[in-house]
Motif scaffolding. Structure first.
Motif, PDB file in Angstrom:
ATOM      1  N   MET A   1       0.850  -1.189   0.000  1.00 22.59           N
ATOM      2  CA  MET A   1       0.000   0.000   0.000  1.00 22.59           C
ATOM      3  C   MET A   1       0.885   1.239   0.000  1.00 22.59           C
ATOM      4  SD  MET A   1      -2.739   1.213   2.876  1.00 22.59           S
ATOM      5  CE  MET A   1      -3.523   2.813   2.754  1.00 22.59           C
ATOM      6  N   LYS A   2       0.592   2.177  -0.907  1.00 23.70           N
ATOM      7  CA  LYS A   2       1.361   3.415  -0.984  1.00 23.70           C
ATOM      8  C   LYS A   2       0.736   4.477  -0.076  1.00 23.70           C
ATOM      9  CE  LYS A   2       3.135   2.835  -5.686  1.00 23.70           C
ATOM     10  NZ  LYS A   2       3.185   3.412  -7.051  1.00 23.70           N
ATOM     11  N   ILE A   3       1.602   5.168   0.671  1.00 23.94           N
ATOM     12  CA  ILE A   3       1.132   6.216   1.570  1.00 23.94           C
ATOM     13  C   ILE A   3       2.041   7.427   1.425  1.00 23.94           C
ATOM     14  CG2 ILE A   3       0.822   6.887   3.987  1.00 23.94           C
ATOM     15  CD1 ILE A   3      -0.050   4.132   4.627  1.00 23.94           C
ATOM     16  N   SER A   4       1.434   8.603   1.318  1.00 28.68           N
ATOM     17  CA  SER A   4       2.169   9.855   1.223  1.00 28.68           C
ATOM     18  C   SER A   4       2.645  10.285   2.608  1.00 28.68           C
ATOM     19  CB  SER A   4       1.269  10.945   0.614  1.00 28.68           C
ATOM     20  OG  SER A   4       1.739  12.231   0.936  1.00 28.68           O
ATOM     21  N   TYR A   5       3.936  10.629   2.714  1.00 31.13           N
ATOM     22  CA  TYR A   5       4.463  11.053   4.008  1.00 31.13           C
ATOM     23  C   TYR A   5       3.897  12.413   4.408  1.00 31.13           C
ATOM     24  CZ  TYR A   5       7.769  11.779   7.827  1.00 31.13           C
ATOM     25  OH  TYR A   5       8.314  12.002   9.057  1.00 31.13           O
ATOM     26  N   ARG A   6       3.679  13.298   3.442  1.00 27.46           N
ATOM     27  CA  ARG A   6       3.051  14.583   3.764  1.00 27.46           C
ATOM     28  C   ARG A   6       1.651  14.369   4.343  1.00 27.46           C
ATOM     29  NH1 ARG A   6       4.994  19.453   1.173  1.00 27.46           N
ATOM     30  NH2 ARG A   6       2.855  20.226   1.296  1.00 27.46           N
ATOM     31  N   LEU A  38       8.372  11.312  -4.419  1.00 31.35           N
ATOM     32  CA  LEU A  38       7.184  11.295  -5.275  1.00 31.35           C
ATOM     33  C   LEU A  38       7.546  11.558  -6.728  1.00 31.35           C
ATOM     34  CD1 LEU A  38       4.146  11.219  -5.750  1.00 31.35           C
ATOM     35  CD2 LEU A  38       4.039  13.611  -5.025  1.00 31.35           C
ATOM     36  N   VAL A  39       8.399  12.556  -6.976  1.00 37.98           N
ATOM     37  CA  VAL A  39       8.852  12.845  -8.334  1.00 37.98           C
ATOM     38  C   VAL A  39      10.357  13.073  -8.302  1.00 37.98           C
ATOM     39  CG1 VAL A  39       6.690  13.827  -9.154  1.00 37.98           C
ATOM     40  CG2 VAL A  39       8.356  15.308  -8.035  1.00 37.98           C
ATOM     41  N   LEU A 145       4.533  18.457  -4.215  1.00 44.70           N
ATOM     42  CA  LEU A 145       5.250  17.352  -4.862  1.00 44.70           C
ATOM     43  C   LEU A 145       6.567  17.031  -4.162  1.00 44.70           C
ATOM     44  CD1 LEU A 145       4.705  18.255  -8.637  1.00 44.70           C
ATOM     45  CD2 LEU A 145       3.322  16.805  -7.148  1.00 44.70           C
ATOM     46  N   ASP A 146       6.977  17.893  -3.203  1.00 49.97           N
ATOM     47  CA  ASP A 146       8.177  17.589  -2.421  1.00 49.97           C
ATOM     48  C   ASP A 146       7.800  16.599  -1.327  1.00 49.97           C
ATOM     49  OD1 ASP A 146       6.521  19.498  -1.341  1.00 49.97           O
ATOM     50  OD2 ASP A 146       8.134  20.554  -0.295  1.00 49.97           O
ATOM     51  N   ASP A 147       7.461  15.417  -1.745  1.00 51.63           N
ATOM     52  CA  ASP A 147       6.881  14.397  -0.860  1.00 51.63           C
ATOM     53  C   ASP A 147       7.625  13.081  -1.042  1.00 51.63           C
ATOM     54  OD1 ASP A 147       5.203  13.119   0.909  1.00 51.63           O
ATOM     55  OD2 ASP A 147       3.432  13.162  -0.378  1.00 51.63           O
ATOM     56  N   TRP A 148       7.457  12.185  -0.066  1.00 51.34           N
ATOM     57  CA  TRP A 148       8.012  10.837  -0.134  1.00 51.34           C
ATOM     58  C   TRP A 148       6.862   9.841  -0.053  1.00 51.34           C
ATOM     59  CZ3 TRP A 148      13.286   9.735  -0.583  1.00 51.34           C
ATOM     60  CH2 TRP A 148      14.128  10.851  -0.489  1.00 51.34           C
ATOM     61  N   ILE A 149       7.006   8.762  -0.794  1.00 49.85           N
ATOM     62  CA  ILE A 149       5.978   7.710  -0.809  1.00 49.85           C
ATOM     63  C   ILE A 149       6.525   6.483  -0.077  1.00 49.85           C
ATOM     64  CG2 ILE A 149       4.528   6.218  -2.224  1.00 49.85           C
ATOM     65  CD1 ILE A 149       3.797   9.188  -2.287  1.00 49.85           C
ATOM     66  N   LEU A 150       5.771   6.039   0.926  1.00 50.03           N
ATOM     67  CA  LEU A 150       6.134   4.835   1.683  1.00 50.03           C
ATOM     68  C   LEU A 150       5.331   3.655   1.144  1.00 50.03           C
ATOM     69  CD1 LEU A 150       7.025   7.205   3.518  1.00 50.03           C
ATOM     70  CD2 LEU A 150       6.410   5.794   5.486  1.00 50.03           C
ATOM     71  N   GLU A 151       6.029   2.605   0.736  1.00 42.59           N
ATOM     72  CA  GLU A 151       5.366   1.367   0.294  1.00 42.59           C
ATOM     73  C   GLU A 151       5.287   0.443   1.504  1.00 42.59           C
ATOM     74  OE1 GLU A 151       3.364  -0.842  -2.410  1.00 42.59           O
ATOM     75  OE2 GLU A 151       4.543   0.843  -3.157  1.00 42.59           O
TER      76      GLU A 151
END
Length: 792
Positions: A1-6, A38-39, A145-151
């Motif tokens: 499951m992908k979750i945005s850290y922001r 994220l990007v 968009l200055d974000d990290w995605i946690l899997e």
């Protein structure tokens, strides 16, 4: 499951970087498989405003301090929109933007699509931004968009972590940072929902709770940029404001919701029931599905409108014309959803969560949150009240927690204040007025049911690294293996030492294969599965033979013609206690091809019937069985006259033989196959062998050979038994060493020769004694069986 850290940081105040948080989650049992930005490769892209567009797609784009001429043919480029603009010098993933001529016009930059920015899959339209987005501001900052995605890899027992809020709660407990639940405020109208719609649950065993809200006066439109981007960040495709609101809440709170177009519901009524015979439903993926009576449906007064907990129906889908929505939030029995999903081959985000167990108390919060969003985004009003069918509310379990139990289970116990802090941080209520304190388990923690579960929660948050390293103490008790395991180990060791390879085959067999072996697969003596995974694995094996033959066939089809294998396993027949199977542990052996491995020093003889017989006798010897009889037998899958059974103390304990031609062809086997099977349970039930010490012989042995010409139909075993009986105590061994038929021997007869060893324990035998005993044996054998002695 992908979750945005922001997104996580909206609910927990922490300054830790994403990777540090991921490490803490993983150490606490919530595995984060990957942390990625994220990007990447995106810089210099800003917010631009389209001021003019001509019919050839030539646009004038303004930023904070400059105007640009841009050629763009996207269908959604209109005057007044604000969009993602990459001026010359900006970088996109995989490219740098330069001014270039297009259609004869110098294009000074690019109006960008989601795909060009690397944040989505839409390449046909440009990315539109909020009308109030500051001109010239950096797109990365403006869209977050200055974000990290946690899997996050969530285990089946932790469905509460299939949400942003669930993971944020874990982060708060691990870091000690404050946790904030989303603020939910629903503004209701004066119209009472109970007068506008109704809910009836016919099957409360499959749907213990069903709640719904009505939102009217809605306008379907694209989602605002912040919502669309948040969904894109976690891998979801934005659709429209109403559908996106349910997906947003699904990810935020972890509870699946479904929106019905209220105007399409017959009699404005929801009925939760099982499917009727022959009922069919076309789901949102435009597939017509045949339903069974075990499947739970959502219906209106006339027809099915959704597969409960799996997917909605096309007949009540939210479309551009929808103005009123009945919003569903329910709890469905996990087993029911899993069965429906597997039966139809239809897996969805909703079924994934319902299968693992939703939060029966938290569904109201999800319902209110989605209704709030829909009303805000769609300009609608929420009817007063909730349709909530909850016949039997479930009490929260209360578990006493003793600190000494934590210390006993883990080896260490934090201070009481720390234990309370950890549990409260995870959402547990602590009643410290009781002694020991009682822990109230929240409804979203279905995995916690006993005191040791609470001890695990405390240590995984407090830190496994705080457990001190200690040497094990206490006394060790020697454990003796059960007799059945010792027998199996002896057999494995003996057969492996004899050059056979152990195999493990399925306990389920194909009825057709049983038919090839001469058995009736419909016979009540066989145990058929009620719900087999496939027809090929639908009957519990009555013998090890089908599996061994599959092994032989597999090896032969892979150019491995020489097979010497065995298996120790259980076989099953009907007739056990309480309708269960009678189980028996057996060892089976299969031999085909050359007798020994192919090598320059080895012979080229093929395995034969006597190799199978010898392998079975080798098992008996390994188990200490010295006295046994071999007699002719018959089996439907063995060649007539080429099989026998082994008898110990009057009981048949096994058999051996050559595979018959019909099953050989049925299994597509090119060469002869020889089989043997013994019951280890029957051998284990025999009286144990008394092991006695016997001194090495002090006096020499004397050997004599004797050969008899006998009819081919006379059993060699009968003659050998007579030899042993007449030899008495002085005859120490009888060894068959030659069988001959041919020149010099009458047709229908054969010559069989034995070596006899005579020995006394108290003296040296004289020739006269041996000759007399040898002569007596010959006289007894020839007299009883009417056969003659052949000259040696």
């Amino acid at each position: 499951m992908k979750i945005s850290y922001r997104w996580i940081k909206e609910y927990v105040e922490t300054d830790l970087p994403a990777r540090a948080v991921a490490d803490r989650l993983t150490n606490a049992g919530i595995e984060v498989a990957e942390v990625a930005p994220l990007v990447t490769g995106l810089s210099g892209v800003v917010v631009g405003a389209v001021e003019a567009v001509d019919r050839h797609g030539v646009c004038r784009v303004a930023t904070a301090d400059r105007h640009f001429t841009v050629v763009c043919g996207a269908p959604n480029v209109v005057v007044g929109v604000r969009a993602a603009f990459a001026p010359p010098g900006a970088t996109l993933p995989g490219q740098t933007i330069h001014a270039a001529k297009k259609r004869g016009v110098l294009s000074e930059g690019m109006l960008c699509s989601e795909k060009e920015l690397g944040i989505g899959e839409d390449a046909a339209t440009i990315l539109l931004l909020a009308p109030d987005a500051p001109l010239g501001s950096d797109l990365v900052t403006s869209l977050g968009l200055d974000d990290w995605i946690l899997e996050v890899e969530v285990t089946p027992n932790r469905p509460d972590c299939l949400s942003v809020v669930g993971v944020a709660r874990e982060v708060a407990a691990l870091t000690g940072a404050p946790f904030r639940f989303p603020v939910i405020t629903v503004k209701e109208s004066d119209a009472d929902v109970a007068t506008l719609a109704a809910v009836e649950v016919e099957d409360p065993d499959l749907c213990p709770r069903y709640a719904a809200r009505l939102i009217t006066g809605l306008a379907v439109a694209p989602s605002p940029p912040w919502l669309a981007q948040r969904l894109r960040a976690v891998g979801l495709r934005p659709i429209n404001n109403l559908v996106d609101a349910t997906n947003y809440v699904l990810w935020e709170l972890g509870h699946p919701l479904h929106a019905f177009d209220f105007d399409t519901l017959a009699q404005r009524k929801i009925v939760v029931r099982r499917a009727r015979p022959g009922e069919r439903l076309t789901t949102l993926d435009e597939q017509e599905r045949a339903l069974t009576e075990s499947m739970l449906l959502i219906a209106d007064a006339e027809r099915a409108i959704a597969l409960a907990g799996v997917m909605g129906g096309a007949n009540t889908e939210v479309t551009e014309r929808t103005s009123s929505v009945l919003l569903e939030s329910a709890y469905f029995a996990p087993a029911s959803i899993r069965r429906t999903s597997r039966s139809l081959g239809l897996a969805t985000e909703a079924s994934y969560r319902f299968e693992r167990g939703a939060d029966i108390e938290g569904l109201r919060e999800a319902l209110d949150r989605a209704a709030q969003l829909m009303a805000d985004l769609g300009g609608g009003t929420v009817a007063k009240g909730v349709l909530d069918a909850y016949a039997a509310p479930r009490p929260h379990p209360r578990i006493p927690l003793r600190l000494e139990r934590i210390r006993r289970v883990i080896g260490i116990c934090p201070p009481k204040e720390e234990v309370v802090r950890v549990l409260q941080g995870l959402g547990f209520a602590v009643d410290e007025a009781k002694e020991p304190p009682e822990i109230v388990v929240p409804s979203f923690r279905r995995d916690v049911s006993m005191e040791d579960d609470l001890a695990e929660e405390v240590i995984r948050v407090w830190g496994y690294d705080r457990i001190p390293s200690t040497l094990p103490g206490g006394s060790l008790t020697l454990v003796r293996q059960p007799a059945a395991l010792r027998r199996a180990a002896l057999v494995r060791q003996a057969l492996a030492a004899a050059g056979l390879s152990e195999v493990i085959t399925y306990s389920f067999v194909d009825p057709e294969r049983l038919g090839l072996l001469g058995w009736d697969p419909t016979s009540p003596e066989f145990m058929a599965l009620r719900n087999p995974l496939s027809q090929e694995r639908s009957i519990l094996r009555p013998s090890l033979v089908p599996g061994l033959l599959e092994v032989v066939a597999t090896n032969r089809h892979r150019q491995m013609p020489d097979v010497r294998c065995f298996e120790v396993g259980r076989v099953f027949r009907s007739g056990g206690p309480d309708g269960l199977a009678r189980e028996e542990v057996r060892v089976g052996m299969a031999l085909t091809g050359l007798r020994s491995r192919r090598a320059w020093y080895a012979g080229r003889d093929s395995a034969d019937l006597y190799d199978a017989k010898g392998a079975a006798e080798h098992v008996l010897a390994a188990l200490g069985v010295e006295a046994f009889d071999v007699r002719a037998s018959a089996a439907p899958f063995l060649e007539e006259g080429r099989c026998g059974e082994l008898v110990v103390a009057g009981e048949v304990v096994g058999w051996f033989g050559e595979l018959a031609l019909a099953p050989q062809e049925g299994y597509d086997l090119a060469g002869l196959v020889f089989l043997a099977e013994l019951s280890l349970d029957r051998l284990g039930a025999l009286p144990p062998r008394q092991v006695r010490y016997r001194a090495l012989p002090r006096f020499p042995a004397v050997q004599r050979d004797v050969a008899f010409v006998m009819p081919e139909g006379l059993a060699v075993e009968e003659v050998e038994r007579e030899i042993r009986q007449r030899g008495g105590g002085l005859l120490k061994s009888v060894t068959l060493f030659d069988v001959y038929a041919g020149k010099g021997v009458e047709a229908g007869m054969r010559s069989v020769a034995w070596n006899l060893t005579f020995q006394a324990e108290d003296r040296t035998l004289t020739d006269e004694e041996v000759n007399a005993l040898h002569a007596a044996i010959i006289e007894a054998v020839t007299g009883r069986f009417r056969i003659t002695v052949r000259g040696m």
